[in-house]
Design a protein around this motif. Sequence first.
Motif, PDB file in Angstrom:
ATOM      1  N   LEU A   1      40.688  14.620  17.490  1.00 29.42           N
ATOM      2  CA  LEU A   1      40.339  13.593  16.510  1.00 29.42           C
ATOM      3  C   LEU A   1      38.974  12.942  16.732  1.00 29.42           C
ATOM      4  O   LEU A   1      38.433  12.324  15.821  1.00 29.42           O
ATOM      5  N   VAL A   2      38.418  13.064  17.912  1.00 36.51           N
ATOM      6  CA  VAL A   2      37.186  12.344  18.241  1.00 36.51           C
ATOM      7  C   VAL A   2      36.075  12.664  17.254  1.00 36.51           C
ATOM      8  O   VAL A   2      35.466  11.762  16.666  1.00 36.51           O
ATOM      9  N   SER A   3      35.780  13.934  17.041  1.00 37.91           N
ATOM     10  CA  SER A   3      34.663  14.292  16.156  1.00 37.91           C
ATOM     11  C   SER A   3      34.986  13.972  14.696  1.00 37.91           C
ATOM     12  O   SER A   3      34.077  13.753  13.893  1.00 37.91           O
ATOM     13  N   TRP A   4      36.252  13.900  14.334  1.00 42.83           N
ATOM     14  CA  TRP A   4      36.628  13.526  12.976  1.00 42.83           C
ATOM     15  C   TRP A   4      36.532  12.006  12.784  1.00 42.83           C
ATOM     16  O   TRP A   4      36.089  11.533  11.742  1.00 42.83           O
ATOM     17  N   ASP A   5      36.947  11.247  13.800  1.00 43.85           N
ATOM     18  CA  ASP A   5      36.946   9.785  13.699  1.00 43.85           C
ATOM     19  C   ASP A   5      35.543   9.193  13.612  1.00 43.85           C
ATOM     20  O   ASP A   5      35.322   8.217  12.889  1.00 43.85           O
ATOM     21  N   ARG A   6      34.611   9.736  14.372  1.00 47.06           N
ATOM     22  CA  ARG A   6      33.280   9.116  14.455  1.00 47.06           C
ATOM     23  C   ARG A   6      32.610   8.915  13.094  1.00 47.06           C
ATOM     24  O   ARG A   6      32.205   7.794  12.776  1.00 47.06           O
ATOM     25  N   PRO A   7      32.477   9.939  12.273  1.00 46.68           N
ATOM     26  CA  PRO A   7      31.834   9.686  10.970  1.00 46.68           C
ATOM     27  C   PRO A   7      32.657   8.746  10.087  1.00 46.68           C
ATOM     28  O   PRO A   7      32.097   7.963   9.314  1.00 46.68           O
ATOM     29  N   ARG A   8      33.999   8.804  10.192  1.00 44.15           N
ATOM     30  CA  ARG A   8      34.836   7.884   9.415  1.00 44.15           C
ATOM     31  C   ARG A   8      34.575   6.444   9.833  1.00 44.15           C
ATOM     32  O   ARG A   8      34.467   5.554   8.996  1.00 44.15           O
ATOM     33  N   MET A   9      34.488   6.201  11.133  1.00 43.80           N
ATOM     34  CA  MET A   9      34.269   4.836  11.608  1.00 43.80           C
ATOM     35  C   MET A   9      32.882   4.333  11.203  1.00 43.80           C
ATOM     36  O   MET A   9      32.732   3.166  10.840  1.00 43.80           O
ATOM     37  N   ILE A  10      31.888   5.187  11.238  1.00 42.81           N
ATOM     38  CA  ILE A  10      30.550   4.785  10.785  1.00 42.81           C
ATOM     39  C   ILE A  10      30.613   4.401   9.309  1.00 42.81           C
ATOM     40  O   ILE A  10      30.141   3.338   8.903  1.00 42.81           O
ATOM     41  N   GLU A  11      31.210   5.260   8.515  1.00 47.54           N
ATOM     42  CA  GLU A  11      31.329   5.010   7.073  1.00 47.54           C
ATOM     43  C   GLU A  11      32.129   3.735   6.789  1.00 47.54           C
ATOM     44  O   GLU A  11      31.719   2.899   5.985  1.00 47.54           O
ATOM     45  N   LEU A  12      33.254   3.571   7.456  1.00 46.31           N
ATOM     46  CA  LEU A  12      34.125   2.422   7.199  1.00 46.31           C
ATOM     47  C   LEU A  12      33.506   1.103   7.666  1.00 46.31           C
ATOM     48  O   LEU A  12      33.618   0.090   6.970  1.00 46.31           O
ATOM     49  N   THR A  13      32.874   1.106   8.839  1.00 41.91           N
ATOM     50  CA  THR A  13      32.264  -0.141   9.317  1.00 41.91           C
ATOM     51  C   THR A  13      31.065  -0.525   8.449  1.00 41.91           C
ATOM     52  O   THR A  13      30.839  -1.706   8.205  1.00 41.91           O
ATOM     53  N   ARG A  14      30.317   0.458   7.958  1.00 38.79           N
ATOM     54  CA  ARG A  14      29.213   0.157   7.031  1.00 38.79           C
ATOM     55  C   ARG A  14      29.753  -0.435   5.734  1.00 38.79           C
ATOM     56  O   ARG A  14      29.227  -1.423   5.219  1.00 38.79           O
ATOM     57  N   ALA A  15      30.781   0.198   5.188  1.00 41.32           N
ATOM     58  CA  ALA A  15      31.362  -0.269   3.924  1.00 41.32           C
ATOM     59  C   ALA A  15      31.906  -1.693   4.057  1.00 41.32           C
ATOM     60  O   ALA A  15      31.866  -2.463   3.099  1.00 41.32           O
ATOM     61  N   ALA A  16      32.384  -2.042   5.248  1.00 40.11           N
ATOM     62  CA  ALA A  16      32.920  -3.383   5.486  1.00 40.11           C
ATOM     63  C   ALA A  16      31.824  -4.388   5.824  1.00 40.11           C
ATOM     64  O   ALA A  16      32.108  -5.566   6.030  1.00 40.11           O
ATOM     65  N   GLY A  17      30.570  -3.911   5.908  1.00 40.21           N
ATOM     66  CA  GLY A  17      29.467  -4.789   6.280  1.00 40.21           C
ATOM     67  C   GLY A  17      29.553  -5.268   7.713  1.00 40.21           C
ATOM     68  O   GLY A  17      29.077  -6.345   8.052  1.00 40.21           O
ATOM     69  N   ALA A  18      30.173  -4.432   8.559  1.00 40.74           N
ATOM     70  CA  ALA A  18      30.427  -4.846   9.943  1.00 40.74           C
ATOM     71  C   ALA A  18      29.953  -3.812  10.953  1.00 40.74           C
ATOM     72  O   ALA A  18      30.415  -3.809  12.096  1.00 40.74           O
ATOM     73  N   ARG A  19      29.021  -2.961  10.567  1.00 41.59           N
ATOM     74  CA  ARG A  19      28.562  -1.889  11.477  1.00 41.59           C
ATOM     75  C   ARG A  19      28.059  -2.444  12.802  1.00 41.59           C
ATOM     76  O   ARG A  19      28.354  -1.899  13.851  1.00 41.59           O
ATOM     77  N   ALA A  20      27.332  -3.556  12.778  1.00 41.58           N
ATOM     78  CA  ALA A  20      26.775  -4.125  14.015  1.00 41.58           C
ATOM     79  C   ALA A  20      27.803  -4.959  14.783  1.00 41.58           C
ATOM     80  O   ALA A  20      27.587  -5.253  15.946  1.00 41.58           O
ATOM     81  N   ARG A  21      28.904  -5.317  14.144  1.00 37.86           N
ATOM     82  CA  ARG A  21      29.884  -6.201  14.790  1.00 37.86           C
ATOM     83  C   ARG A  21      31.110  -5.485  15.333  1.00 37.86           C
ATOM     84  O   ARG A  21      31.870  -6.055  16.101  1.00 37.86           O
ATOM     85  N   ILE A  22      31.331  -4.245  14.923  1.00 41.59           N
ATOM     86  CA  ILE A  22      32.497  -3.496  15.385  1.00 41.59           C
ATOM     87  C   ILE A  22      32.020  -2.312  16.214  1.00 41.59           C
ATOM     88  O   ILE A  22      31.328  -1.427  15.710  1.00 41.59           O
ATOM     89  N   SER A  23      32.393  -2.309  17.478  1.00 45.28           N
ATOM     90  CA  SER A  23      32.123  -1.148  18.325  1.00 45.28           C
ATOM     91  C   SER A  23      33.431  -0.366  18.466  1.00 45.28           C
ATOM     92  O   SER A  23      34.516  -0.912  18.262  1.00 45.28           O
ATOM     93  N   TYR A  24      33.325   0.893  18.826  1.00 42.01           N
ATOM     94  CA  TYR A  24      34.531   1.699  18.992  1.00 42.01           C
ATOM     95  C   TYR A  24      34.258   2.797  20.009  1.00 42.01           C
ATOM     96  O   TYR A  24      33.122   3.205  20.238  1.00 42.01           O
TER      97      TYR A  24
END
Length: 177
Positions: free
Chosen positions: A113-136
């Motif tokens: 799941l690692v390589s699948w999750d990474r782009p999803r998390m980038i996309e989702l945190t950007r969409a939420a306006g929280a890319r700089a505030r959410i690390s994973y």
Amino acid sequence: MHFYVDESKAKGYLVAVASGPRPRLALPRNELSALVLPRQRSLHMKDEGDSRRRQIAHAIVHLGELDGIHAVIYDAGRAGTERERRARCLAALVDDAARHPEASVIFDRDESLVSWDRPRMIELTRAAGARARISYDHLPRHAEMLLAIPDAIAWSWARGGEWRERVRPVVLEVRAV
């Protein structure tokens, strides 16, 4: 706030997310470490006998009472592919994490799941306006003892019956996604 994430694929697809405030996580980490037996690297419900499972579930509920650790379960059911179900769970998780000024999301590492999750998390945190505030990050369970909490909750919830009742006190919400 720290969010610890694990999933269960038994009887549908659900993601359990345990969270707690950063300053109060050292004691729960130590208490869970004390449950690790000789020759074990970590706690994992599927590898334990029923008496140990009861002991682990009891410890997690106790940590919830003392240290404010609680869980949310995102239940994606059986509709769609496994990846579609995971995507719905991650979207709900990111929406919740984005409500905090700063959040760290730690996934139980599953190499598939690692390589699948990474782009999803980038996309989702950007969409939420929280890319700089959410690390994973994706960590092996032996590297972060608190990953035992969502593992135990996801396993117990998927099993149902007495197991679900054992962890219910720390589950704040079950959300269909």
